[in-house]
Design a protein around this motif. Structure first.
Motif, PDB file in Angstrom:
ATOM      1  N   LYS A  39      -7.394 -11.191 -21.816  1.00 22.46           N
ATOM      2  CA  LYS A  39      -6.616 -10.364 -22.734  1.00 22.46           C
ATOM      3  C   LYS A  39      -7.342  -9.065 -23.088  1.00 22.46           C
ATOM      4  O   LYS A  39      -6.888  -8.342 -23.963  1.00 22.46           O
ATOM      5  CB  LYS A  39      -6.287 -11.159 -24.006  1.00 22.46           C
ATOM      6  N   ASN A  67      -2.053 -13.009 -15.226  1.00 23.47           N
ATOM      7  CA  ASN A  67      -1.289 -13.020 -16.461  1.00 23.47           C
ATOM      8  C   ASN A  67      -0.983 -11.593 -16.903  1.00 23.47           C
ATOM      9  O   ASN A  67      -1.850 -10.699 -16.839  1.00 23.47           O
ATOM     10  CB  ASN A  67      -2.090 -13.732 -17.562  1.00 23.47           C
ATOM     11  N   ASP A  68       0.237 -11.350 -17.303  1.00 21.85           N
ATOM     12  CA  ASP A  68       0.668 -10.112 -17.987  1.00 21.85           C
ATOM     13  C   ASP A  68       0.821  -8.869 -17.101  1.00 21.85           C
ATOM     14  O   ASP A  68       1.551  -7.965 -17.468  1.00 21.85           O
ATOM     15  CB  ASP A  68      -0.317  -9.681 -19.104  1.00 21.85           C
ATOM     16  N   GLY A  83       5.192 -13.005 -20.009  1.00 22.09           N
ATOM     17  CA  GLY A  83       5.770 -13.492 -21.253  1.00 22.09           C
ATOM     18  C   GLY A  83       6.935 -12.607 -21.667  1.00 22.09           C
ATOM     19  O   GLY A  83       7.274 -11.636 -20.980  1.00 22.09           O
ATOM     20  N   ASP A  86       6.014  -8.917 -21.939  1.00 21.91           N
ATOM     21  CA  ASP A  86       5.159  -8.385 -20.865  1.00 21.91           C
ATOM     22  C   ASP A  86       5.920  -7.553 -19.838  1.00 21.91           C
ATOM     23  O   ASP A  86       5.383  -7.253 -18.769  1.00 21.91           O
ATOM     24  CB  ASP A  86       4.433  -9.530 -20.143  1.00 21.91           C
TER      25      ASP A  86
HETATM   26 MG   LIG Z   1       1.671 -12.563 -21.676  1.00 23.53          MG
END
Ligand SMILES: [Mg+2]
Ligand SMILES: Cc1ncc(COP(=O)(O)OP(=O)(O)O)c(N)n1
Ligand SMILES: Cc1nc(C(=O)O)sc1CCOP(=O)(O)O
Length: 207
Positions: A39, A67-68, A83, A86
């Motif tokens: 993150k 991720n993302d 998500g 995102d």
């Molecule tokens: Mg995400």
């Protein structure tokens, strides 16, 4: 490709100082999907770590997702998990191509899952099923959701949130295809224990 088994997700804090050794230990035990979840906004480190994970995944025949970050996924030629905040799925599918694995967070919502399916997701993810050390504030989901999801969504189902070897079996029994795990896998003290846990998660899918 069949999406069924352990879905290991990295955590940069939890894996500090043992990042590649613990990930390799998990791959040794068997990982269907590996997600690079970092993150931070350190783009150079993210690229370096994702490249290292890709090399490991290629050795073990495991699929890597980012991720993302669909741009980083495109740069490496791998999949992405998105998500609800995102970015939209449709452009990500256009960017990554038909073969790429694209996952979508659907919390506890069948509507979100149906929308993700219609926009080209490869799997849908529901959670959080249990208390999560990694993401305590994630919206809660309940196992009753699984039966309806199985009937209504014709995609593999990933489950996430506080999953451990002690609580995972009912999720598989209710139709989960992928057990997405951070702490319950990588929270182990030794690489040997990570491998043992990975094998044990996968054994839950053998009926
Ligand atoms: Mg995400
Ligand atoms: C397999 C899987 N499911 C859900 C998530 C959570 O995604 P998101 O809601 O975007 O939250 P962050 O992980 O980005 O904090 C996931 N990463 N993987
Ligand atoms: C990243 C994430 N997303 C969740 C969701 O419910 O969408 S729960 C979660 C954390 C998963 O880590 P752990 O296995 O340590 O609980």
């Amino acid at each position: 490709m069949t999406l069924r088994g352990l879905y290991a997700i990295t955590d940069s804090q939890l894996l500090a100082g043992r990042f590649l050794s613990h990930v390799e230990a998990a791959l040794e035990g068997g990982v269907c999907l590996l997600q690079y979840r970092d993150k931070s906004d350190d783009a150079a480190r993210r690229l370096r770590e994702a490249e290292a994970l890709l090399r490991l995944c290629e050795r073990y025949g495991t699929q890597l997702l980012i991720n993302d970050d669909a741009e980083l996924a495109a740069r490496l030629g791998v999949g992405v998990h998105l998500g609800q905040t995102d970015g939209p799925l449709t452009p990500a599918r256009a960017l990554l191509g038909r073969q790429a694995i694209i996952g979508s967070t659907c919390h506890a919502s069948l509507e979100l899952a149906q929308q993700a399916a219609s926009e080209g997701a490869s799997y849908v993810a529901f959670g959080r099923f249990f208390n999560s050390v990694t993401k305590p504030g994630a919206p809660a989901a309940n196992v009753d959701l699984m039966e309806q999801a199985r009937a209504q969504v014709k995609l593999p189902i990933a489950v996430i949130g506080g999953i451990t070897l002690d609580n995972a079996a009912p999720l598989v029994a209710h139709g989960a295809d992928l057990l997405a795990v951070i702490h319950g896998l990588f929270g182990a003290d030794s690489a040997q224990e990570v491998t043992r846990r990975a094998r044990a998660f996968n054994a839950l899918f053998v009926s």
